[in-house]
Design an enzyme around this catalytic site. Structure first.
Site, short mmCIF file in Angstrom:
data_model
loop_
_atom_site.label_atom_id
_atom_site.label_comp_id
_atom_site.label_asym_id
_atom_site.label_seq_id
_atom_site.Cartn_x
_atom_site.Cartn_y
_atom_site.Cartn_z
N GLY A 44 14.57 11.95 -34.81
CA GLY A 44 14.31 12.57 -33.51
C GLY A 44 15.25 12.04 -32.45
O GLY A 44 15.62 12.75 -31.52
N ALA A 45 15.65 10.80 -32.61
CA ALA A 45 16.52 10.21 -31.60
C ALA A 45 17.89 10.88 -31.60
O ALA A 45 18.53 11.01 -30.55
CB ALA A 45 16.64 8.72 -31.83
N GLY A 95 0.83 -1.21 0.00
CA GLY A 95 0.00 0.00 0.00
C GLY A 95 0.86 1.25 0.00
O GLY A 95 1.82 1.38 -0.75
N GLY A 96 0.49 2.17 0.90
CA GLY A 96 1.19 3.45 0.97
C GLY A 96 2.66 3.30 1.29
O GLY A 96 3.46 4.19 0.99
C1 HXC Z 1 -0.46 -3.51 12.82
C2 HXC Z 1 0.51 -5.36 11.89
C3 HXC Z 1 0.36 -4.81 10.60
C4 HXC Z 1 -0.24 -3.52 10.48
C5 HXC Z 1 1.32 -6.71 10.40
N1 HXC Z 1 1.10 -6.54 11.71
N2 HXC Z 1 0.86 -5.66 9.69
N3 HXC Z 1 0.10 -4.71 12.98
N4 HXC Z 1 -0.63 -2.91 11.63
N5 HXC Z 1 -0.39 -2.92 9.31
C6 HXC Z 1 1.46 -7.44 12.78
C7 HXC Z 1 0.67 -8.74 12.79
O1 HXC Z 1 -0.52 -8.57 13.49
C8 HXC Z 1 1.63 -9.68 13.50
O2 HXC Z 1 1.59 -9.41 14.88
C9 HXC Z 1 2.98 -9.20 13.04
O3 HXC Z 1 2.80 -7.86 12.56
C10 HXC Z 1 3.54 -10.02 11.89
O4 HXC Z 1 2.54 -10.13 10.88
P1 HXC Z 1 2.16 -11.51 10.21
O5 HXC Z 1 0.91 -11.28 9.46
O6 HXC Z 1 2.16 -12.60 11.22
O7 HXC Z 1 3.39 -11.73 9.23
P2 HXC Z 1 3.41 -12.34 7.75
O8 HXC Z 1 2.60 -13.60 7.70
O9 HXC Z 1 4.84 -12.42 7.36
O10 HXC Z 1 2.67 -11.26 6.84
C11 HXC Z 1 3.20 -9.96 6.70
C12 HXC Z 1 2.20 -9.03 5.99
C13 HXC Z 1 0.81 -9.15 6.68
C14 HXC Z 1 2.10 -9.50 4.50
C15 HXC Z 1 2.77 -7.63 6.00
O11 HXC Z 1 0.98 -8.95 8.07
C16 HXC Z 1 -0.13 -8.13 6.19
O12 HXC Z 1 -0.75 -8.32 5.13
N6 HXC Z 1 -0.28 -7.03 6.93
C17 HXC Z 1 -1.23 -5.98 6.55
C18 HXC Z 1 -0.70 -5.22 5.36
C19 HXC Z 1 -1.58 -4.04 5.05
O13 HXC Z 1 -2.62 -4.22 4.39
N7 HXC Z 1 -1.20 -2.87 5.57
C20 HXC Z 1 -1.91 -1.67 5.35
C21 HXC Z 1 -1.50 -1.15 3.97
S1 HXC Z 1 -2.37 0.32 3.60
P3 HXC Z 1 1.94 -10.50 15.97
O14 HXC Z 1 1.61 -9.83 17.26
O15 HXC Z 1 1.09 -11.66 15.65
O16 HXC Z 1 3.39 -10.79 15.81
C22 HXC Z 1 -1.34 1.51 4.08
C23 HXC Z 1 -1.94 2.85 3.97
C24 HXC Z 1 -0.89 3.89 3.94
O17 HXC Z 1 -0.26 1.28 4.44
C25 HXC Z 1 -1.36 5.01 3.12
C26 HXC Z 1 -0.35 6.05 2.95
C27 HXC Z 1 -0.61 6.86 1.72
#
Ligand code: HXC
Length: 520
Positions: free
Chosen positions: A410-411, A175-176
């Site tokens: 042009g190149a 994402g972001g």
């Molecule tokens: C809080 C998070 C988190 C998040 C992961 N964790 N992402 N906590 N906020 N965004 C935590 C999990 O709960 C977990 O905690 C630990 O981190 C490890 O994550 P896992 O899922 O167990 O690891 P893995 O299987 O390796 O997967 C990693 C991952 C997945 C692919 C990143 O966690 C995931 O899909 N996370 C969400 C990604 C996402 O959609 N983020 C938001 C994007 S939008 P514990 O306590 O169990 O260890 C965004 C907007 C920004 O970022 C906009 C700006 C313009």
């Protein structure tokens, strides 16, 4: 009984807190990180920076969120390690996201830590390196986390062209989280470790029905070869850090410094007869422009940027007589060196980086033109090719070019031509400067004669021979001063070196304006 002095107790307490901070999200999660084949945030910093040079900042910062049970999950330093240190003795600032703490997610506190080192990097004029390993915006913190990203993006843009900014993707960047790296100058990725995408495989499956793995979607190979998001991709974190150090060795600390010169080890006056052997007699036979570059630059050392993306143009850093330069070159080995959308954008971006950080541009030209076809036209080759014209025309750094063979249409104009204010334009005697190749030209100019002739093929051959003899050479351009000299290929290195020496104090500036409106 020994009475401990208060100061000793406090020092002990400090040591304990430091040890707690060093443990990040705890031993179990560190093990998990290693099981995934990844280093921890601190191991990465240790490997990247000169030994013992790292000075940490904000190790005691805690997040302030109380939502969703986070009040019981506070970790010293939160999910990023920040500070400064040295790479090969030169100052850099670094932030390294800690996946063992809440998946390296970006909280308000994490963002404030990152912004603090970015601000220090900008105010002290030193590169900033971001090591990304993060699940993105911390879900529990909602808008505070989103605001945190905005603050980082704002700083990325403010620092652009002021200090070098490097991002290293060493885990998820979803994402972001992808957009701060995308705003920086160079993105490094490690195969099988870093993945960048706006929406992950699950979302894609539910929206479009496509089935794609994380690696295929956003891994290093995809971004280095297909999207061009990654400038560099390496097989291991160790190799990646070594190459970051190599890149930094070419770069100035900031836009007020010149790129660091090294004592030259090669003879800059060297005549290289092998260069004269490189061009094949058949104008349609390719040769490897990398060999030309390797023979001209110091020690044959050329650090390619975007090596696996748009191979029809080659860009990267090298030194000539110890002076760092940015090289841009058409690559006849790949699509005959034609300019298309990807190669135009690749070269334009590199030219702008070089201009911002005072790298003289050395351009090697062998280009048959822009790529024809509906795909290119409908995808906007006009607007993308214009970026390259814009980039060369606005660049005020020294610009030296060598036409080795074709420079058509042009190149020719785009590739640092004299009338785009190229400073020194050379051609080899094999140079062919024309609106187009002989075949195409004869077909257009003599269409009527060829149609009416009873010996059209013989006539065509005669006309092509005549066109080749009269127009396909560098002397007409040299007669008009658009080529400064026709040089022997063997003397290319010394002639470029002399031109760069002469141009070392070049002064040139664009007219005062807020900024141009590059056709993005
Ligand atoms: C809080 C998070 C988190 C998040 C992961 N964790 N992402 N906590 N906020 N965004 C935590 C999990 O709960 C977990 O905690 C630990 O981190 C490890 O994550 P896992 O899922 O167990 O690891 P893995 O299987 O390796 O997967 C990693 C991952 C997945 C692919 C990143 O966690 C995931 O899909 N996370 C969400 C990604 C996402 O959609 N983020 C938001 C994007 S939008 P514990 O306590 O169990 O260890 C965004 C907007 C920004 O970022 C906009 C700006 C313009």
């Amino acid at each position: 009984m020994v009475v401990r002095r208060a100061v000793d107790q406090k020092r002990e307490e400090l040591r304990e807190k430091r040890e707690e901070a060093l443990l990040g999200g705890g031993a179990r999660r560190i093990e998990g990180q290693h099981r995934r084949g990844k280093l921890t945030a601190r191991e990465r910093i240790a490997m990247l920076l000169d030994e013992g040079s790292f000075e940490e900042i904000d190790a005691f910062v805690l997040h302030r969120a109380t939502e969703f049970g986070l009040e019981n999950q506070k970790f010293l330093g939160d999910a990023v390690v920040t500070g400064y240190g040295k790479v090969n003795g030169r100052l850099v600032f670094v932030y390294s996201q800690d996946f063992t703490i809440l998946g390296g997610s970006l909280s308000e506190a994490v963002s404030q830590k990152v912004c603090k080192v970015m601000d220090l990097a900008a105010s002290t004029g030193a590169p900033i390196l971001g090591l990304i390993d993060s699940g993105g915006a911390r879900i529990q913190e909602g808008v505070d986390s989103l605001a945190g990203y905005s603050s980082i993006f704002h700083r990325n843009v403010r620092a652009s062209g002021v200090i070098p900014q490097i991002s290293v993707i060493l885990g998820p960047a979803a994402g972001g989280a992808t957009y701060s790296p995308a705003l920086t100058d160079f993105v490094f990725m490690v195969e099988g470790v870093g993945q960048m995408y706006i929406t992950g495989p699950d979302v894609i499956r539910s929206v479009t029905g496509e089935d794609v793995s994380h690696e295929e979607l956003g891994g290093a190979s995809s971004h280095a070869a297909k999207s061009g998001v990654a400038h560099f991709a390496f097989a291991s974190e160790q190799e990646c850090f070594a190459q970051i150090a190599r890149l930094l060795s070419f770069l100035p600390q900031n836009n007020m410094e010149e790129p660091p010169r090294q004592p030259p080890r090669d003879d800059a006056e060297f005549w290289d007869e092998a260069l004269a052997e490189l061009i094949p007699d058949n104008p349609n036979q390719p040769y490897d422009m990398l060999e030309v570059i390797g023979r001209v630059v110091d020690d044959g050392e050329f650090m390619q940027v975007h090596e696996r993306f748009a191979g029809n143009v080659v860009v990267g850093f090298a030194r000539i007589n110890g002076r760092p330069v940015g090289i841009v070159a058409n690559q006849p080995f790949f699509l005959a060196g034609v300019l298309d959308i990807d190669s135009s954008v690749k070269a334009a971006r590199f030219v702008r980086f070089c201009d911002a950080f005072d790298f003289p541009l050395v351009t090697f030209i062998d280009v048959p033109g822009f790529m024809p076809g509906t795909t290119q036209e409908h995808s906007g080759i006009i607007r993308h090719g214009a970026k390259l014209i814009f980039a060369y025309a606005e660049a005020t750094v020294p610009k030296v070019s060598v036409i080795t063979r074709k420079a058509y249409g042009g190149a020719y104009i785009v590739m640092s031509s004299k009338n785009l204010e190229g400073d020194i334009n050379y051609a080899w005697p094999t140079g062919e400067i024309a609106v187009m190749g002989a075949d195409g030209a004869v077909n257009i100019v003599y269409r009527g004669e060829l149609r009416d002739s009873d010996r059209p093929e013989e006539l065509r051959a005669d006309l092509i021979r005549d066109y080749d003899e009269r127009l396909m050479n560098p002397y007409i351009a040299a007669n008009r001063g658009m080529i400064d000299d026709v040089i022997d290929p063997a003397e290319t290195r010394r002639r470029i070196s002399h031109a760069l020496d002469m141009l070392a104090n070049k002064r040139d500036a664009m007219p005062f304006k807020k900024h141009g409106s590059i056709p993005l």
